[in-house]
Design a protein around this motif. Structure first.
Motif, PDB file in Angstrom:
ATOM      1  N   SER A 126      -9.204 -17.614  18.683  1.00 20.53           N
ATOM      2  CA  SER A 126      -9.541 -19.372  19.280  1.00 20.53           C
ATOM      3  C   SER A 126      -7.917 -19.379  19.813  1.00 20.53           C
ATOM      4  CB  SER A 126      -9.107 -20.331  17.726  1.00 20.53           C
ATOM      5  OG  SER A 126     -10.263 -20.580  17.050  1.00 20.53           O
ATOM      6  N   LYS A 129      -9.145 -18.621  24.149  1.00 19.66           N
ATOM      7  CA  LYS A 129      -9.445 -19.578  24.429  1.00 19.66           C
ATOM      8  C   LYS A 129      -8.715 -20.618  23.898  1.00 19.66           C
ATOM      9  CE  LYS A 129     -12.341 -22.085  21.307  1.00 19.66           C
ATOM     10  NZ  LYS A 129     -12.991 -22.007  20.606  1.00 19.66           N
ATOM     11  N   TRP A 130      -7.990 -21.384  24.158  1.00 18.78           N
ATOM     12  CA  TRP A 130      -7.272 -22.599  23.933  1.00 18.78           C
ATOM     13  C   TRP A 130      -6.464 -22.357  24.590  1.00 18.78           C
ATOM     14  CZ3 TRP A 130      -5.825 -23.210  17.887  1.00 18.78           C
ATOM     15  CH2 TRP A 130      -6.970 -23.235  17.056  1.00 18.78           C
ATOM     16  N   GLN A 133      -7.911 -22.566  28.051  1.00 27.39           N
ATOM     17  CA  GLN A 133      -8.515 -23.934  27.997  1.00 27.39           C
ATOM     18  C   GLN A 133      -7.920 -25.138  28.767  1.00 27.39           C
ATOM     19  OE1 GLN A 133     -10.524 -24.619  24.376  1.00 27.39           O
ATOM     20  NE2 GLN A 133     -12.530 -24.832  25.399  1.00 27.39           N
ATOM     21  N   ASP A 241     -12.090 -26.636  17.401  1.00 28.58           N
ATOM     22  CA  ASP A 241     -12.603 -27.799  19.070  1.00 28.58           C
ATOM     23  C   ASP A 241     -12.752 -29.020  18.979  1.00 28.58           C
ATOM     24  OD1 ASP A 241     -11.946 -24.909  19.764  1.00 28.58           O
ATOM     25  OD2 ASP A 241     -14.133 -24.620  19.992  1.00 28.58           O
ATOM     26  N   LYS A 245     -11.437 -32.790  20.949  1.00 26.09           N
ATOM     27  CA  LYS A 245     -11.876 -33.749  21.783  1.00 26.09           C
ATOM     28  C   LYS A 245     -11.972 -35.451  22.459  1.00 26.09           C
ATOM     29  CE  LYS A 245     -15.942 -31.360  21.117  1.00 26.09           C
ATOM     30  NZ  LYS A 245     -17.159 -31.604  20.293  1.00 26.09           N
TER      31      LYS A 245
END
Length: 245
Positions: A126, A129-130, A133, A241, A245
């Motif tokens: 995580s 990935k963050w 991103q 996740d 959003k």
């Protein structure tokens, strides 16, 4: 819209058991020898003095009794302070000076290979990935910033310290007080409502929420606290996740 993710360590990215069964016992057993070897180093001498000053202000019965006993003994300052620090460890008291000294002790343990940190498996994936991103990652823990950096530098799966842009400990304020999170938002140059704070302590989440941060409560097996109150609950960082959003 969330742009920054601020994380606690114990019970959030790292098992509580690693701290209680590895880090704390190591610091407890290595403390006396460490202080004896480094008592004349300027940085350690300053921390010893800080601990003594804190002890003088500590009015808890156990601390007062130990201070009275210590005053009757002819011991070097570092040994007197070591007994107080051991008491703080035994009582699990949140002392900023103790955390600073523990960080120095753990550094020796990490760099000599005696300690390797353990993170939740989902934390590795995580966090990477963050970061990829574009989310700005930060840590806010009661452990010293030095100890925080070491924990992410010496993991079983390599060095991931560089994933984080911000580090905060209790020098910036108590984790259960709203003003600490307001100060952190300012330090991050970010609006509070754009920060997602994740912790296994609902009081910390309460304080962050009062400061207008978004919050998630980390409910993991083995965490001392199991009540997220009115905060959204996750049991895995992979569940985060949907809240980004």
């Amino acid at each position: 819209m969330i742009s920054h993710i601020l994380l606690d360590i114990e019970g959030t990215t790292c098992p509580v058991s690693f701290v209680t069964e590895t880090l704390f016992p190591y610091a407890q057993s290595a403390l006396k020898d460490f202080l004896e070897r480094h008592k004349d180093d300027a940085s350690i001498s300053r921390l010893i003095n800080n601990a003594e000053d804190e002890w003088m202000q500590d009015q808890d019965e156990e601390s007062t009794t130990l201070r009275q006993q210590s005053e009757k003994m002819q011991q070097p300052k570092y040994l007197r302070v070591e007994s107080y620090l051991q008491l703080l460890i035994a009582l699990d008291k949140k002392s900023t000076t103790l955390k600073d000294i523990q960080g120095k002790v753990w550094k020796e343990g990490y760099t000599t290979g005696k300690i390797t940190s353990q993170l939740f498996e989902d934390a590795y994936e995580s966090l990477k990935k963050w970061h990829k991103q574009g989310f700005i990652l930060g840590i806010y823990s009661s452990g010293s910033v030095e100890a925080q950096r070491l924990l992410y530098k010496y993991t079983r799966r390599g060095d991931i310290e560089n994933l984080f842009s911000h580090w905060f400990d209790t020098h910036i304020g108590n984790k259960k007080e709203q003003i600490s999170y307001t100060t952190i938002a300012s330090a991050m140059a970010c609006k509070p409502q754009n920060i997602l704070f994740i912790s296994d302590n609902s009081d910390e989440c309460d304080a962050a929420k009062r400061a207008s941060l978004r919050t998630l409560y980390s409910l993991r097996k083995g965490n001392p606290q199991q009540d997220g109150k009115n905060h959204p609950i996750i049991s895995n960082l992979g569940d985060v996740d949907q809240w980004l959003k």
